[in-house]
Motif scaffolding. Structure first.
Motif, short mmCIF file in Angstrom:
data_model
loop_
_atom_site.label_atom_id
_atom_site.label_comp_id
_atom_site.label_asym_id
_atom_site.label_seq_id
_atom_site.Cartn_x
_atom_site.Cartn_y
_atom_site.Cartn_z
N VAL A 140 36.70 25.37 34.07
CA VAL A 140 36.55 25.41 36.13
C VAL A 140 35.86 25.99 35.83
O VAL A 140 35.33 27.70 35.49
CB VAL A 140 37.73 26.07 36.26
CG1 VAL A 140 38.19 25.85 37.72
CG2 VAL A 140 39.16 25.39 35.31
N LEU A 141 34.88 24.99 37.32
CA LEU A 141 33.39 26.42 37.56
C LEU A 141 33.69 27.28 38.39
O LEU A 141 34.29 27.10 39.76
CB LEU A 141 32.79 25.23 38.12
CG LEU A 141 32.50 24.05 36.81
CD1 LEU A 141 31.33 22.88 37.78
CD2 LEU A 141 32.19 24.37 35.66
N GLY A 183 36.95 33.97 40.75
CA GLY A 183 38.32 33.48 40.09
C GLY A 183 39.11 34.34 38.49
O GLY A 183 38.50 34.60 38.06
N ARG A 184 39.98 33.91 38.38
CA ARG A 184 40.93 34.28 37.05
C ARG A 184 41.53 33.46 36.25
O ARG A 184 41.75 32.32 36.94
CB ARG A 184 42.18 35.10 37.57
CG ARG A 184 42.53 35.96 36.18
CD ARG A 184 43.38 37.14 36.52
NE ARG A 184 42.47 37.97 37.47
CZ ARG A 184 42.75 38.58 38.47
NH1 ARG A 184 43.52 38.44 39.56
NH2 ARG A 184 42.66 39.93 38.38
N VAL A 214 43.14 27.86 35.12
CA VAL A 214 42.62 29.07 36.33
C VAL A 214 44.31 29.16 36.84
O VAL A 214 44.96 28.66 37.65
CB VAL A 214 42.04 28.15 37.62
CG1 VAL A 214 41.36 28.69 38.36
CG2 VAL A 214 40.51 27.71 37.15
N VAL A 215 44.42 30.62 37.32
CA VAL A 215 45.32 31.28 37.86
C VAL A 215 45.15 31.57 39.07
O VAL A 215 46.16 31.99 39.77
CB VAL A 215 45.94 32.62 36.56
CG1 VAL A 215 46.65 31.56 35.55
CG2 VAL A 215 44.75 33.39 36.36
N ASP A 216 44.04 32.31 39.38
CA ASP A 216 43.74 32.85 40.62
C ASP A 216 42.53 31.96 41.16
O ASP A 216 41.59 32.55 40.04
CB ASP A 216 44.28 34.32 40.61
CG ASP A 216 45.05 34.70 40.70
OD1 ASP A 216 46.50 34.09 41.58
OD2 ASP A 216 44.90 35.15 39.50
#
Length: 203
Positions: free
Chosen positions: A4-5, A165-166, A186-188
């Motif tokens: 995920v970028l 991002g996390r 992606v969580v955040d």
């Protein structure tokens, strides 16, 4: 910018600029930076953390190399090889590179990008090891039009908004002892903000 970028595509289609020309939605985080892990031959868990830490750095380097020259098939193949053969995330990241190449887009590496491995949770020890890495990345690498220039001769920025991002990435040990990505989420994500821990001093 990791499968995920981060910062490049914080949402599906964000890489398409202002038009409707959307590419495939990314699936993992293109993370950024370095981390270190101590290891001891007598501590299998420490060995797993060290292996995953090294694999995360390999992924970061492979992604940035391919994104900077997405028309180079060897670089894209090297990036895809960081994922398991069955990984949907790996297929998606290859699709993202193909989408870049078709449009002449390239990602210019910015020295400010980095990542921090916040946690490595070991789900099973070798053989057949598996671990989940929680990674927070700040991505300030812009996407530019690598073919065309503006009328004044300056670069055309397709996307120039940094972000952080996390992600949680699942790493799986292979028969040859290497570690590859099977999936990630992606969580955040925070566009225009760096909410990650400070950059490691060693990076």
């Amino acid at each position: 910018m990791f499968a995920v970028l981060l910062g490049v595509c914080l949402a599906a289609g964000a890489c398409g600029g202002s038009g409707d020309d959307e590419g495939p939605a990314p699936v993992l985080t293109e993370s950024v930076g370095t981390a270190t892990a101590a290891t001891s031959p007598a501590d299998p868990a420490a060995e797993v953390r060290a292996a995953v830490t090294a694999a995360q750095k390999q992924y970061f380097d492979a992604y940035r190399a391919a994104a900077a020259n997405p028309s180079d098939g060897a670089l894209v193949d090297a990036l895809r090889a960081v994922y398991t053969d069955q990984s949907v995330a790996g297929d998606n990241v290859r699709g993202r590179m193909e989408w870049f190449a078709e449009r002449g887009y390239v990602v210019r590496q910015d020295p400010g990008s980095y990542y921090v491995i916040e946690d490595i949770s070991i789900e099973s020890l070798p053989p057949a090891g598996q671990a989940v890495a929680t990674v927070c990345g700040w991505d300030s690498d812009p996407i530019i039009d690598g073919v065309n220039r503006a009328p004044d001769g300056k670069e055309i920025f397709v996307r120039n908004t940094p972000g952080s991002g996390r992600t949680r990435t699942t790493w799986v040990e292979q028969l040859d002892g290497s570690w590859k990505i099977s999936s990630g989420v992606v969580v955040d994500s925070w566009e225009g903000e760096n909410r990650c821990p400070p950059r490691p001093v060693s990076s």
